[in-house]
Design an enzyme around this catalytic site. Structure first.
Site, short mmCIF file in Angstrom:
data_model
loop_
_atom_site.label_atom_id
_atom_site.label_comp_id
_atom_site.label_asym_id
_atom_site.label_seq_id
_atom_site.Cartn_x
_atom_site.Cartn_y
_atom_site.Cartn_z
N HIS A 18 0.86 -1.19 0.00
CA HIS A 18 0.00 0.00 0.00
C HIS A 18 0.89 1.24 0.00
CE1 HIS A 18 -3.74 2.16 1.91
NE2 HIS A 18 -3.11 2.93 1.04
N HIS A 20 1.34 4.83 -2.65
CA HIS A 20 0.98 5.59 -3.85
C HIS A 20 2.25 6.20 -4.41
CE1 HIS A 20 -3.38 5.41 -2.91
NE2 HIS A 20 -2.91 5.33 -1.67
N HIS A 198 -9.68 0.99 -0.96
CA HIS A 198 -9.52 1.78 0.24
C HIS A 198 -10.90 1.84 0.92
CE1 HIS A 198 -5.83 2.96 -1.70
NE2 HIS A 198 -5.51 3.81 -0.74
N GLU A 201 -10.88 3.76 6.40
CA GLU A 201 -9.83 4.64 6.91
C GLU A 201 -10.55 5.75 7.68
OE1 GLU A 201 -6.15 7.45 5.31
OE2 GLU A 201 -7.72 6.86 3.94
N ASP A 279 1.99 4.02 2.75
CA ASP A 279 0.96 4.85 2.14
C ASP A 279 1.58 5.94 1.27
OD1 ASP A 279 -1.58 5.66 1.51
OD2 ASP A 279 -2.10 6.42 3.48
N ASP A 280 2.04 7.02 1.89
CA ASP A 280 2.66 8.15 1.18
C ASP A 280 3.87 8.59 2.00
OD1 ASP A 280 0.53 8.93 -1.02
OD2 ASP A 280 -0.59 8.58 0.83
#
Length: 345
Positions: A18, A20, A198, A201, A279-280
């Protein structure tokens, strides 16, 4: 007392499921790309960029994230961005990485889809030969847009069908349940792709249930809100549906007030296939190992729980079976004598 791992987490093979790719754009690279592509951005210095990386929720993060996209223009940009990420996480002993891309975020800016896909594909090819890291792309459709855009994204991706691992669903959750995308996900499965979404969250546990029951996803991204529904948690555990949890992201976006209050360990102890991801990472302050280390410190994760989390990532990955087996065997050999996956300590 916080747990102190008896091993170095860098020694443990793991997969990242996961992340991006656009969220791996480090501040220095953002400034460099802006200069190279002559793109005007509201940040003049590293200090300006770092000051902007303060968020109060998912929406406030997405506004800055979308601004950062404007510097990504060429095949070279996507190649360099992806190779930089893969090189960095290989240092964390990530042996397999699956990256999300959001085609419409780029094509609506006039960036050719070929530039995105060819740049990322070339980076993966070079990383496989130079770094011995595998993986692939997961195009992500935007839940806050019309489903026609999602179908168009699938059509755009068809020429790269063999390089695509799955279809994902992303974007702001509040007010955008998964159910409108039932037919989109059915088409992706017909193409032989896996599916992820997703859900849970900032959205409710109902969104997690919809993604499982209506989209028939193979994995849930985030999914932490499932804890509000014990029956749903039981089903997730029984069906062995992985959750790709992103601890530092969850705290940065105020899903949890602090890492000490995160429910990762409770989900793991409920028998759910929890994985740790970044994630990021450029925005949330940590790649995979940093997420492991800080979660271990905050939640007093045992050695066995850390190894189980790494093993879960390999179990949940869309990867070659021989590669999966060999790396899981390495983890098995790291367990203390007498312990098997998930054993109490």
């Amino acid at each position: 007392m916080n747990a102190v791992p008896w091993f170095d987490i860098k020694a443990v093979p793991k997969a990242e499921l996961h992340v991006h790719v656009e969220g791996t754009l480090e501040p220095g690279m953002l400034l460099d790309f802006a200069r190279r592509n002559d793109v005007a951005i509201p940040y003049k210095s590293m200090a300006d960029v770092l000051a902007a990386y303060r968020f109060c929720d998912l929406q406030s993060f997405l506004e800055i994230y979308w601004a950062g996209l404007t510097v990504l223009r060429t095949e070279r940009d996507f190649y360099e961005l992806t190779l930089a990420y893969l090189s960095r996480v290989r240092q964390d002993n990530v042996v397999h990485a699956e990256i999300y891309i959001t085609p419409s975020d780029h094509t609506e800016r006039g960036v050719p889809f070929e530039a995105v896909m060819n740049g990322i594909s070339a980076a993966y090819a070079d990383a496989r030969s130079r770094l011995d890291i595998t993986g692939g792309m997961i195009p992500c459709v935007r839940r806050h847009k019309d489903v026609d855009e999602a179908f168009a994204a699938i059509e755009m991706a068809r020429p790269w069908q063999g390089r695509i691992l799955a279809l994902g669903l992303g974007g702001p959750e509040k007010g955008y349940p998964p159910s409108p995308f039932v037919d989109v996900f059915a088409q992706a499965r017909a193409l032989g792709w896996k599916t992820t979404a997703h859900a849970g969250e900032e959205g409710p546990s109902d969104y997690v249930a919809e993604a499982i029951d209506r989209l028939h996803v193979d994995r849930i991204d985030h999914g932490v809100q499932c804890e509000a529904d014990p029956e749903l948690m039981r089903r997730i555990a029984e069906k062995d549906i992985p959750l790709t949890v992103c601890p530092l992201s969850n705290v940065a976006l105020k899903v949890f007030p602090s890492l000490e209050e995160h429910n990762l360990r409770r989900l793991l102890r409920a028998g759910i296939c929890v994985t740790i991801n970044s994630d990021d990472p450029a925005y949330f302050g940590g790649h995979v190992n940093e997420n492991f280390i800080r979660s271990t410190e905050a939640l007093s994760l045992t050695e066995d729980e850390q190894l189980t989390l790494a093993d879960n990532s390999l179990r949940a990955a869309f990867m070659d079976e021989d590669r999966r087996r060999s790396n899981r065997n390495v983890i098995g050999e790291m367990r203390p004598v007498g312990l098997t996956a998930g054993s109490p300590q």
